[in-house]
Design a protein around this motif. Structure first.
Motif, PDB file in Angstrom:
ATOM      1  N   MET A  55      -1.593   6.021   5.899  1.00 20.22           N
ATOM      2  CA  MET A  55      -2.029   7.093   6.790  1.00 20.22           C
ATOM      3  C   MET A  55      -3.514   6.958   7.116  1.00 20.22           C
ATOM      4  O   MET A  55      -3.929   7.174   8.255  1.00 20.22           O
ATOM      5  N   GLU A  56      -4.314   6.581   6.117  1.00 20.11           N
ATOM      6  CA  GLU A  56      -5.753   6.415   6.345  1.00 20.11           C
ATOM      7  C   GLU A  56      -6.026   5.250   7.299  1.00 20.11           C
ATOM      8  O   GLU A  56      -6.862   5.364   8.199  1.00 20.11           O
ATOM      9  N   ILE A  57      -5.328   4.144   7.108  1.00 21.05           N
ATOM     10  CA  ILE A  57      -5.554   2.967   7.950  1.00 21.05           C
ATOM     11  C   ILE A  57      -5.118   3.247   9.384  1.00 21.05           C
ATOM     12  O   ILE A  57      -5.828   2.920  10.334  1.00 21.05           O
ATOM     13  N   LEU A  58      -3.956   3.872   9.543  1.00 21.75           N
ATOM     14  CA  LEU A  58      -3.427   4.135  10.882  1.00 21.75           C
ATOM     15  C   LEU A  58      -4.038   5.375  11.523  1.00 21.75           C
ATOM     16  O   LEU A  58      -3.957   5.548  12.738  1.00 21.75           O
ATOM     17  N   GLY A  59      -4.605   6.251  10.703  1.00 25.25           N
ATOM     18  CA  GLY A  59      -5.175   7.489  11.225  1.00 25.25           C
ATOM     19  C   GLY A  59      -4.116   8.457  11.713  1.00 25.25           C
ATOM     20  O   GLY A  59      -4.272   9.069  12.770  1.00 25.25           O
ATOM     21  N   VAL A  60      -3.022   8.570  10.954  1.00 24.09           N
ATOM     22  CA  VAL A  60      -1.917   9.439  11.350  1.00 24.09           C
ATOM     23  C   VAL A  60      -1.604  10.434  10.243  1.00 24.09           C
ATOM     24  O   VAL A  60      -2.039  10.280   9.093  1.00 24.09           O
ATOM     25  N   SER A  61      -0.806  11.441  10.588  1.00 22.88           N
ATOM     26  CA  SER A  61      -0.386  12.460   9.629  1.00 22.88           C
ATOM     27  C   SER A  61       0.844  11.968   8.856  1.00 22.88           C
ATOM     28  O   SER A  61       1.479  10.981   9.246  1.00 22.88           O
ATOM     29  N   ILE A 101       0.831  -1.197   0.000  1.00 21.86           N
ATOM     30  CA  ILE A 101       0.000   0.000   0.000  1.00 21.86           C
ATOM     31  C   ILE A 101       0.873   1.257   0.000  1.00 21.86           C
ATOM     32  O   ILE A 101       2.042   1.222   0.375  1.00 21.86           O
ATOM     33  N   SER A 102       0.270   2.357  -0.402  1.00 25.11           N
ATOM     34  CA  SER A 102       0.976   3.631  -0.517  1.00 25.11           C
ATOM     35  C   SER A 102       0.980   4.372   0.819  1.00 25.11           C
ATOM     36  O   SER A 102       0.344   3.962   1.784  1.00 25.11           O
ATOM     37  N   ASN A 103       1.701   5.518   0.845  1.00 18.10           N
ATOM     38  CA  ASN A 103       1.714   6.379   2.030  1.00 18.10           C
ATOM     39  C   ASN A 103       0.299   6.807   2.404  1.00 18.10           C
ATOM     40  O   ASN A 103      -0.085   6.762   3.576  1.00 18.10           O
ATOM     41  N   ARG A 131       3.809  -3.176   3.433  1.00 22.46           N
ATOM     42  CA  ARG A 131       3.000  -4.388   3.363  1.00 22.46           C
ATOM     43  C   ARG A 131       1.775  -4.182   4.245  1.00 22.46           C
ATOM     44  O   ARG A 131       1.880  -3.709   5.371  1.00 22.46           O
ATOM     45  N   LEU A 132       0.629  -4.569   3.743  1.00 23.30           N
ATOM     46  CA  LEU A 132      -0.600  -4.444   4.520  1.00 23.30           C
ATOM     47  C   LEU A 132      -0.504  -5.265   5.804  1.00 23.30           C
ATOM     48  O   LEU A 132      -0.962  -4.827   6.861  1.00 23.30           O
ATOM     49  N   SER A 133       0.135  -6.423   5.749  1.00 26.16           N
ATOM     50  CA  SER A 133       0.274  -7.259   6.948  1.00 26.16           C
ATOM     51  C   SER A 133       1.117  -6.560   8.015  1.00 26.16           C
ATOM     52  O   SER A 133       0.862  -6.722   9.210  1.00 26.16           O
ATOM     53  N   ASP A 134       2.124  -5.766   7.610  1.00 27.67           N
ATOM     54  CA  ASP A 134       2.930  -5.026   8.583  1.00 27.67           C
ATOM     55  C   ASP A 134       2.111  -3.933   9.254  1.00 27.67           C
ATOM     56  O   ASP A 134       2.235  -3.700  10.457  1.00 27.67           O
ATOM     57  N   ILE A 135       1.261  -3.257   8.479  1.00 27.72           N
ATOM     58  CA  ILE A 135       0.395  -2.219   9.046  1.00 27.72           C
ATOM     59  C   ILE A 135      -0.569  -2.850  10.050  1.00 27.72           C
ATOM     60  O   ILE A 135      -0.772  -2.332  11.150  1.00 27.72           O
TER      61      ILE A 135
END
Length: 119
Positions: free
Chosen positions: A47-53, A41-43, A78-82
């Motif tokens: 950011m959207e998944i984690l809810g961070v800036s 996944i991209s930056n 990697r999505l699994s890492d997020i």
């Protein structure tokens, strides 16, 4: 044109081997199409998944919280890492046991990461 004659038993064995190879190819193609490959996944998505800036995501990269790969100027995750990062830092609001509350305090104050580095 050249003609080759073989016995029926040899021909049947040859056809059997060809069918085994074809089955192996079909299985490997179905594994690829069934989503066994890891999704990157991209930056923006991270950011959207984690809810961070963007700056917080950069700090996570710099501190080694999230592994990433860089392709040109673009970072990919990697999505699994997020998902692993989310699981590791998840705080349960219904926790009432002292051990669980202490762990959540360490996660909230980021002291848990410092404790892991010492050991």
């Amino acid at each position: 044109m050249e003609v080759i004659l073989i016995e029926k038993s040899d021909f049947d064995r040859l056809v059997g081997h060809i069918e085994e190879i074809a089955e192996h190819i079909r299985k490997s193609e179905s594994k690829k199409s069934s989503g066994d490959t890891e999704r990157w996944i991209s930056n923006k998505e991270a950011m959207e998944i984690l809810g961070v800036s963007p700056r917080t995501l950069q700090r996570y990269r710099d501190n080694g919280y999230i592994p990433f790969s860089k392709i040109g100027k673009n970072c990919r995750y990697r999505l699994s890492d997020i998902e692993r990062v989310l699981e590791a830092h998840m705080i349960d609001g219904t926790e009432e046991k002292p051990d669980g509350l202490h762990r959540q305090y360490l996660v909230r104050t980021r002291k848990a990461d410092k404790r892991k580095k010492k050991t």
